[in-house]
Write a protein that holds these residues in place. Structure first.
Motif, PDB file in Angstrom:
ATOM      1  N   ALA B 166       0.852  -1.165   0.000  1.00 26.00           N
ATOM      2  CA  ALA B 166       0.000   0.000   0.000  1.00 26.00           C
ATOM      3  C   ALA B 166       0.894   1.223   0.000  1.00 26.00           C
ATOM      4  N   GLU B 301      -4.332   4.709   7.567  1.00 24.85           N
ATOM      5  CA  GLU B 301      -5.038   4.009   6.504  1.00 24.85           C
ATOM      6  C   GLU B 301      -4.067   3.174   5.670  1.00 24.85           C
ATOM      7  N   ARG B 304      -3.257   0.018   7.459  1.00 26.16           N
ATOM      8  CA  ARG B 304      -4.369  -0.931   7.395  1.00 26.16           C
ATOM      9  C   ARG B 304      -4.489  -1.554   6.011  1.00 26.16           C
ATOM     10  N   ARG B 305      -4.390  -0.717   4.997  1.00 26.76           N
ATOM     11  CA  ARG B 305      -4.501  -1.234   3.644  1.00 26.76           C
ATOM     12  C   ARG B 305      -3.384  -2.228   3.337  1.00 26.76           C
ATOM     13  N   GLY B 308      -4.064  -5.403   4.958  1.00 23.75           N
ATOM     14  CA  GLY B 308      -5.149  -6.102   4.279  1.00 23.75           C
ATOM     15  C   GLY B 308      -4.597  -6.894   3.095  1.00 23.75           C
ATOM     16  N   LEU B 309      -3.728  -6.256   2.360  1.00 28.20           N
ATOM     17  CA  LEU B 309      -3.095  -6.900   1.221  1.00 28.20           C
ATOM     18  C   LEU B 309      -2.302  -8.135   1.660  1.00 28.20           C
ATOM     19  N   ALA B 331      -2.123  -0.873  -3.475  1.00 32.10           N
ATOM     20  CA  ALA B 331      -3.224  -0.033  -3.038  1.00 32.10           C
ATOM     21  C   ALA B 331      -2.703   1.390  -2.950  1.00 32.10           C
ATOM     22  N   VAL B 333      -3.131   5.180  -2.038  1.00 36.52           N
ATOM     23  CA  VAL B 333      -3.923   6.085  -1.222  1.00 36.52           C
ATOM     24  C   VAL B 333      -3.635   7.499  -1.716  1.00 36.52           C
TER      25      VAL B 333
END
Lengths: 348, 348
Positions: B166, B301, B304-305, B308-309, B331, B333
Motif C-alpha cells: 500500500a 489508513e 491498514r490497507r 489487508g493486502l 493499493a 492512497v
DNA sequence: GAGAGTTTTGTTAGCGCTAACAATACCGTG
DNA sequence: CACGGTATTGTTAGCGCTAACAAAACTCTC
C-alpha cells in the motif's frame, strides 16, 4: 542414508540435518545449543549440513519443550507523540541484543479494559516479560492490580511504589526549567499542564509548583492541555491578555509550539514579551520559530534501561518477591535543560 | 477424576480442563476452535472449566501441530519521522483485528545486510507474513531479491513492479503542491528533496519536476536533505540569497519548518517573500509559525490497507504466483493538499 | 593392555496440542 | 423395536524439539 523427507520441498527438520551430517538429531540439537561436548569435526559437519539445507530450528517445538518463548511484549499507545516511538525503538534494540523477539500490543484507549486486553493478548503469546510504555495513572494502577506471573516493567515516567521501570525524573526537569526562568528575572512562571491522569503531567506540574513555592512566588492557575499543539494554542488564547504573563513552562514541546503560535497571532513576541520553555526536545525544537528552549529526555536510553530491568527480572524472578509494596527498582534518567531562543530575560 | 497435575501451581493444560469438565481433551479442543459439533450443554461445562482454571491454550503446541504461528512481522526503521509510527499503529490494529500477533524487527541502517538480518529474524519466528515499512530503493531491491516463501508487502511509498503493498501516490501529491504554487502566480518552484535513495523522495521530486516541465517553467536545481529540520534549514541557507526564489516545495514537513526558520533568520518573510509547502501534514503543522501548507497523507489508513493486502496474500498464496514481474497489487492512497498560511500569491 | 574416568554420541520419552479416525449416543422411521 | 443415519464424544498418533539417561568411544594410568 537420509530420511525420505529430506528431498521434499517442505521445511527441513532436525532429522534431515542429522541424516545429512551422519549423526543423531540430538547431536544437531547440541550444536545448535552450543553444547561443549561435541567434537570440533562433528560440529563442522553439522554446521555444513545446516547451511546446505538452510535449516532453521522450529521455534514452536523449541518453545513447547523448553517452556520458554524467547519473546517479550510491549504495550504501547496510539500516539503522535515523539517519545513512545523512540522508546519502542530503544526497547527493540535491547531485546534483539539479548536474543529476544519482540511482540507489540498497542492500545487505542488507556482505560482499564484495554490494558487488560493487551496484557491478555501478550500472555496468550506466552511472552516472558512485558514492558509498558504507559503513562496514565489509571492504566498503571490497572496493571499493578492485574495479578500476573509475567514480569512487567514500565518505561516512561518514574512511578516509584507501583511497578518497576525506567523513568525520567520529570519533576527535576520541570524544576530546572522553572528555576531557569525565575533566574532570568521573571516574577513567576505560568504552566500548561498535560492531561490530569498522566504521571508525567503530574510530576511536571508538581516540579513547577514546588519551585515557585520554594521561592515564594505567586502560583498562577495552570491550564490543562492534551499534549497536542492545538491544546497549547488554546491555552495561550486564554492567557494571552494577561500582561503579567511573561514566562510559560509547557509540559511538552508540541503544546509549547502551539502556545508560541497563538502568542504570535496576538502580537506578543517570543521571547521579548513572553518566554516559553517546553519539554521533550523533539528533533525539530531547535528549528522552530523561534527555536524552542526545552528539557531534553533521552527516550532511547529509557527504553534500553527499562528493558535491562525487565531482563534482570526475568532472570531473577525472586527480585520481585517483595510484592507490591516492596522495593521496586526504578532506573531514573536525568533530563537536561536546553536553552534556545524562545526564552530570555523579561524585556523591561 | 482430575489428573494429579491439576492441583499444582503450574499452568493448567487442556487435560486439566477436560478432567474438570468431565470430557476428553479433544472436546475441549473442539470448544476452543469453535467446532459446531459440540452439545451446547457440554460447551458450557467446558467453558466454565476454562474460566475456573484461567486456562490459556499453549500457543507453541498449537503452532507446532497446525504449522501456523498466527504471527505477522513488521520491519521498520529507527526514525524520528512521524509516518512510520503511524503506519505501525495502523498495521497493529489491522493485525489484531484479524487475530494475528505482531512481531517487530527494527533496523538501524537500511542497508542490504540489516534488511536480510531482519527478515531472517522474523523467519526464525515463523511469521506468516511480513509488512515492510521501508523506503530506500536499495532496501526494497534487497527484499525483492531475497527469495522467501513468506508473503511480503511494503507499506509507504507506492513501488509498482517490485513488491505488492500500500502506498501513497507521492507524485500526485507533489504535483498538486506545485500546481497550486504556480496557480498562485509564482514563476517557478524550488524543491528541497529527500535523500536520493528514498522512493518517496524520488517520486515527489519527479512530480515537482514534471509539473514544471509541463508548464514550461524553468526547473531550478533541487537541494537534497535528509528529512530532518536541520537539513531543511541548511538548504534554505543555500537558497536564501536568490531573489528569484519565491516558492519552495519541501519533500516533508520537518525540512519545511527548518527551511522557514532559516528564511526568518535571514529576514525573508513567509509567505510574503517566500511561499513554503511541505509534505505529510504532521499534527503540529497547523500550529507552526506560520501554519504550514502541506500535503496530507493518511498513514494509519496506509498501514491498514497494507496489512489487508498481506492477509489476502497469506490466504491466497497463488496470487503471487505471477512472480517478480507479475501484477503486484498496489493499493494507492491519494494524498490531499492542505493550504495554510505559509503560502500565498507572490508579493509584488 | 586392563581398568577407571572422561568425552562424545545415541536412544527414548514427552512437552500440549490438533487431525484423523473410531466409537458411541441419539434420532426418526418402517 | 431393530435399523440406518447423524450428531456428539473419545482414542490414538505425531508435530519437532530438548532433557534425561544409556551406550559407546576415547583417555590415561599402572
Amino acid at each position: 542414508m537420509p530420511e525420505a523427507r529430506s528431498a521434499s520441498g517442505a521445511q527441513p527438520v532436525m532429522a534431515d540435518v542429522a541424516a545429512l551430517a551422519g549423526v543423531s538429531h540430538q547431536t544437531v540439537s547440541r550444536v545448535l545449543n552450543g553444547s561443549p561436548n561435541v567434537r570440533a569435526q562433528t560440529r563442522e559437519r553439522v554446521l555444513a549440513a545446516i547451511r546446505t539445507l538452510d535449516y532453521r530450528p522450529n521455534t514452536a517445538a523449541r518453545a513447547l519443550v523448553t517452556r520458554r518463548s524467547r519473546t517479550l511484549g510491549v504495550i504501547s499507545f496510539d500516539s503522535t507523540l515523539y517519545g513512545p516511538s523512540q522508546m519502542l525503538y530503544g526497547i527493540e534494540q535491547a531485546a534483539r541484543g539479548a536474543g529476544y523477539f519482540l511482540s507489540i500490543a498497542s492500545l487505542r484507549h488507556q482505560d482499564t479494559r484495554s490494558v487488560h486486553e493487551a496484557v491478555d493478548r501478550l500472555r496468550d503469546q506466552a511472552v516472558e516479560g512485558i514492558a509498558v510504555i504507559a503513562s496514565r495513572a489509571s492504566a498503571m494502577a490497572a496493571l499493578a492490580r492485574q495479578i500476573t506471573t509475567v514480569p512487567m516493567v514500565t518505561v516512561g515516567p518514574a512511578d516509584p511504589g507501583r511497578l518497576s521501570g525506567a523513568g525520567v525524573d520529570n519533576e527535576a526537569g520541570a524544576r530546572a526549567a522553572v528555576r531557569y526562568l525565575l533566574d532570568q528575572g521573571h516574577r513567576t512562571v505560568h504552566h500548561v499542564a498535560g492531561p490530569d491522569d498522566w504521571l508525567e503531567a503530574k510530576a511536571r506540574q508538581a516540579g513547577w509548583r514546588r519551585t515557585l513555592e520554594d521561592r515564594e512566588r505567586p502560583v498562577p492557575e495552570s491550564t490543562v492541555g492534551d499534549w497536542s499543539a492545538r491544546s497549547g494554542y488554546r491555552a495561550a488564547l486564554r492567557l494571552v491578555d494577561d500582561p503579567r504573563m511573561t514566562a510559560v513552562f509547557c509540559a511538552n514541546d508540541h503544546m509549547a509550539l502551539g502556545f508560541v503560535r497563538a502568542l504570535h497571532e496576538r502580537g506578543r513576541r517570543v521571547p521579548e514579551d513572553v518566554s516559553v520553555v517546553g519539554f521533550d526536545d523533539i528533533p525539530e525544537a531547535g528549528f522552530l520559530n523561534p527555536p524552542l528552549s526545552t528539557v531534553r529526555q533521552d527516550f532511547g536510553e529509557l527504553g534500553r534501561r527499562g528493558l535491562g530491568l525487565l531482563l534482570h527480572r526475568i532472570q531473577f524472578p525472586d527480585s520481585e518477591a517483595a510484592g507490591l509494596d516492596g522495593d521496586h527498582h526504578v532506573a531514573i534518567v536525568a533530563p537536561e535543560l536546553i536553552v534556545r531562543a524562545s526564552s530570555a530575560r523579561p524585556d523591561r
